[in-house]
Scaffold this active site. Structure first.
Site, PDB file in Angstrom:
ATOM      1  N   HIS A   1       0.866  -1.184   0.000  1.00  0.00           N
ATOM      2  CA  HIS A   1       0.000   0.000   0.000  1.00  0.00           C
ATOM      3  C   HIS A   1       0.910   1.243   0.000  1.00  0.00           C
ATOM      4  O   HIS A   1       2.028   1.182   0.518  1.00  0.00           O
ATOM      5  CB  HIS A   1      -0.827  -0.046   1.291  1.00  0.00           C
ATOM      6  CG  HIS A   1      -1.944   0.948   1.362  1.00  0.00           C
ATOM      7  ND1 HIS A   1      -1.742   2.258   1.715  1.00  0.00           N
ATOM      8  CD2 HIS A   1      -3.282   0.808   1.159  1.00  0.00           C
ATOM      9  CE1 HIS A   1      -2.910   2.880   1.730  1.00  0.00           C
ATOM     10  NE2 HIS A   1      -3.859   2.041   1.380  1.00  0.00           N
TER      11      HIS A   1
ATOM     12  N   ASP B   1       3.306  -4.435   8.208  1.00  0.00           N
ATOM     13  CA  ASP B   1       2.044  -3.726   8.051  1.00  0.00           C
ATOM     14  C   ASP B   1       0.933  -4.770   8.178  1.00  0.00           C
ATOM     15  O   ASP B   1       0.741  -5.596   7.287  1.00  0.00           O
ATOM     16  CB  ASP B   1       2.025  -3.049   6.674  1.00  0.00           C
ATOM     17  CG  ASP B   1       0.657  -2.482   6.311  1.00  0.00           C
ATOM     18  OD1 ASP B   1      -0.321  -2.727   7.058  1.00  0.00           O
ATOM     19  OD2 ASP B   1       0.562  -1.808   5.275  1.00  0.00           O
TER      20      ASP B   1
ATOM     21  N   GLN C   1      -4.182  -5.491   6.881  1.00  0.00           N
ATOM     22  CA  GLN C   1      -5.090  -6.463   6.268  1.00  0.00           C
ATOM     23  C   GLN C   1      -5.052  -7.821   6.953  1.00  0.00           C
ATOM     24  O   GLN C   1      -5.889  -8.668   6.681  1.00  0.00           O
ATOM     25  CB  GLN C   1      -4.748  -6.635   4.779  1.00  0.00           C
ATOM     26  CG  GLN C   1      -4.933  -5.375   3.934  1.00  0.00           C
ATOM     27  CD  GLN C   1      -6.380  -4.936   3.844  1.00  0.00           C
ATOM     28  OE1 GLN C   1      -7.307  -5.730   4.020  1.00  0.00           O
ATOM     29  NE2 GLN C   1      -6.597  -3.655   3.583  1.00  0.00           N
TER      30      GLN C   1
ATOM     31  N   LYS D   1     -10.649  -1.431  10.184  1.00  0.00           N
ATOM     32  CA  LYS D   1     -10.769  -2.562   9.261  1.00  0.00           C
ATOM     33  C   LYS D   1     -11.131  -3.843  10.002  1.00  0.00           C
ATOM     34  O   LYS D   1     -11.127  -4.933   9.427  1.00  0.00           O
ATOM     35  CB  LYS D   1      -9.460  -2.758   8.492  1.00  0.00           C
ATOM     36  CG  LYS D   1      -9.132  -1.605   7.530  1.00  0.00           C
ATOM     37  CD  LYS D   1      -7.904  -1.921   6.723  1.00  0.00           C
ATOM     38  CE  LYS D   1      -7.286  -0.693   6.094  1.00  0.00           C
ATOM     39  NZ  LYS D   1      -8.029  -0.177   4.939  1.00  0.00           N
TER      40      LYS D   1
ATOM     41  N   CYS E   1      -4.623   2.302  -3.833  1.00  0.00           N
ATOM     42  CA  CYS E   1      -3.414   2.842  -3.189  1.00  0.00           C
ATOM     43  C   CYS E   1      -2.233   1.899  -3.368  1.00  0.00           C
ATOM     44  O   CYS E   1      -1.413   1.735  -2.456  1.00  0.00           O
ATOM     45  CB  CYS E   1      -3.631   3.138  -1.715  1.00  0.00           C
ATOM     46  SG  CYS E   1      -4.804   4.436  -1.423  1.00  0.00           S
TER      47      CYS E   1
END
Lengths: 144, 413
Positions: B126, B204, B207, B230, B370
């Site tokens: 991203h 990261d 997700q 999220k 993104c």
């Protein structure tokens, strides 16, 4: 009120598959590029100017059907016009041709990217020649 | 035991799933990789805070301040337990994953990255895990390198070995799950390679944390970032987790209230962790709301979440692959894939497709997500993306499939 899907009528779909004036001009008088950062539509417009007339115009780039149809129509309108007439083109001149006057707000940028590119391109050409060129820049930046 | 959980039961907890869109269509919400919907428990927690407990935290001694502080800090404890984090002082509240990564780039990066140093990321990141490193390496005259992806959308990890062999790599920053391809990164291998080379690793988890069990103790990375919104929580709350020794060495990110111990005219000493990194009045209500989201996920269990997503993603991949003209991206191996499906449909631009199926009440994402570096790699301008969560059903996948055939008719495919 028409539904959003109604915008995908035959003309739009046809233009998206067979855009008008698609390609590049070698050594154009005017060349301008811009994109929509959020959706990725990306348009280059090339114009040849002969005695203050847009003798030829082409565009290249990627975009959705709305973007390609509107850019096609815009280039058809501009071709052969004087610079003075080309700079007067308004958004409804393009949207009206395709029945997109009521396009939803989130898609209007797809439809008007090419008009923005045209106005910025004309500005870049006129900036050193015309005292009122700044108005074009203003119009371009406030289109959507 | 959680054997009685059903998707029908779960859906009742989400008021927004009861509404109609585009006049009379049921909402089919398939944009969960962007943000998830919120259960009534989260909405109630936020309302309850503002109705009964609203106060600033940490300083005042009155009853409301005490209640607000306790609730705010309880979220930190719940996150610690949820992710198996041993030390609650390592959990820093931020606005989201983006801010967490920027915090590391600013506070750790500016101290540790020098001319010629390399930061390694990947082609499926991203923008939030690319741009902060571009800014940092440009400022410090360092270099940013990318681990490429193969045709299955998986990382070519041999390239990491080559970068590590230069001896110049200071940080590897990689997402645990791609927000476009759904690829689950083999972070265990990456972390073990980096540990051997003495290189720091940032994960990261924006997700991954919402969709699968993550164990920070077992993982052994140095920095980890994720967002609350999220995973059923409110927007504006995220977490940076980092090893205590690193947080202690790092300079503050923002100066202001709450992050100080003593302020004098010309010098200041810093507060203890994690408050050194929580300057200013934080997003108290939403942090408290986030606790309700974690409770909700604990209640249904992350194993259920993952199993449900595998089932529905498999079903959708199978249905989509039967449609002529559908191009699917990413691996079909569900052990390496989360509940994200990026696709293109013949020559229909994703924006046109999204507009057409929106008429049927379906919310998908279209665009570059993104991840323009990845779009360049795949040589496409955009994709359509359907992403699933705990409340999605196979019936909703069927609605999507039917709607795609309407798009096909409009575009005369």
């Amino acid at each position: 009120m028409s539904s959003n899907a109604d915008i995908y009528h035959e003309m739009i779909v046809d233009y998206s598959r067979h855009p008008s004036n698609f390609g590049k001009i070698e050594n154009p008088t005017i060349h301008y590029h811009d994109s929509n950062p959020l959706c990725g539509d990306s348009i280059d417009i090339y114009m040849s100017v002969d005695s203050d007339k847009v003798s030829d115009i082409k565009f290249s780039g990627r975009g959705c059907a709305i973007c390609l149809a509107c850019t096609s129509v815009l280039t058809e309108i501009v071709k052969g016009k004087t610079i003075e007439d080309a700079r007067k083109i308004q958004k409804n001149d393009v949207l009206g041709e395709l029945g997109l006057e009521h396009l939803q707000a989130v898609r209007i940028k797809c439809a008007l990217l090419s008009l923005k590119v045209l106005k910025y391109g004309l500005y870049s050409y006129l900036a050193s020649k015309d005292a009122n060129a700044d108005a074009l820049k203003q119009e371009a930046s406030s289109l959507y | 035991m959680q054997t009685t959980i059903s998707v029908e039961q779960i859906r009742k907890d989400f008021p927004i799933l009861q509404r109609k869109v585009r006049k009379d269509k049921n909402l089919v919400y398939l944009d969960n990789a962007a943000t998830t919907q919120k259960p009534i428990q989260v909405i109630n927690a936020i309302t309850d805070f503002y109705t009964n407990h609203n106060s600033n935290i940490h300083r005042a001694v009155h009853a409301l301040a005490e209640e607000a502080t306790e609730a705010y800090e309880m979220t930190r404890d719940k996150i610690a337990k949820f992710l198996n984090i041993k030390d609650r002082q390592e959990i820093v509240f931020v606005r989201g994953t983006t801010e967490a990564i920027n915090l590391v780039a600013y506070a750790w990066g500016r101290q540790n990255i020098r001319e010629g140093d390399i930061i390694v990321t990947t082609e499926y990141e991203h923008h939030s895990n690319i741009v902060p490193w571009q800014l940092l390496t440009q400022e410090k005259k360092g270099k940013l390198e990318y681990i490429a992806i193969d045709d299955n959308g998986e990382l070519i990890l041999d390239q990491l070995d080559q970068y590590l062999a230069t001896g110049k790599v200071k940080l590897v920053a990689v997402s645990q799950m791609s927000n476009v391809l759904g690829t689950i990164t083999d972070v265990a291998t990456i972390i073990s390679k980096c540990k051997k080379a003495g290189v720091r690793v940032l994960i990261d988890g924006a997700q991954s944390v919402p969709h699968m069990k993550v164990d920070m103790e077992a993982l052994g990375c140095d920095f980890f970032a994720f967002s609350g919104h999220k995973m059923l929580g409110p927007t504006g709350v995220g977490v940076l987790w980092a090893k205590k020794e690193l947080l202690e060495q790092m300079a503050p990110f923002h100066g202001g209230g709450d992050m100080i111990r003593e302020v004098h005219k010309y010098e200041t000493t810093w507060n203890d962790l994690p408050y050194k990194f929580e300057a200013g009045t934080p997003n108290i209500a939403d942090v408290i709301g986030f606790a309700a989201a974690i409770d909700y996920l604990n209640n249904i269990g992350m194993d259920y979440v993952r199993a449900h997503e595998i089932e529905i993603t498999k079903y959708a991949l199978d249905k989509l692959s039967q449609i002529n003209g559908i191009k699917l991206y990413g691996t079909s191996d569900m052990s390496k894939r989360g509940g994200v499906i990026s696709f293109n449909f013949a020559d229909i631009h994703p924006h046109d497709l999204a507009t057409i199926i929106d008429e049927d009440g379906i919310a998908i994402r279209s665009g570059h997500h993104c991840a323009q570096v990845l779009m360049e790699k795949l040589d496409i301008a955009a994709t359509s993306r359907a992403s699933f969560y705990i409340y999605n059903t196979k019936d909703e996948v069927d609605v999507l499939i039917n709607s795609l055939s309407r798009a096909a008719r409009l575009f005369k495919l």
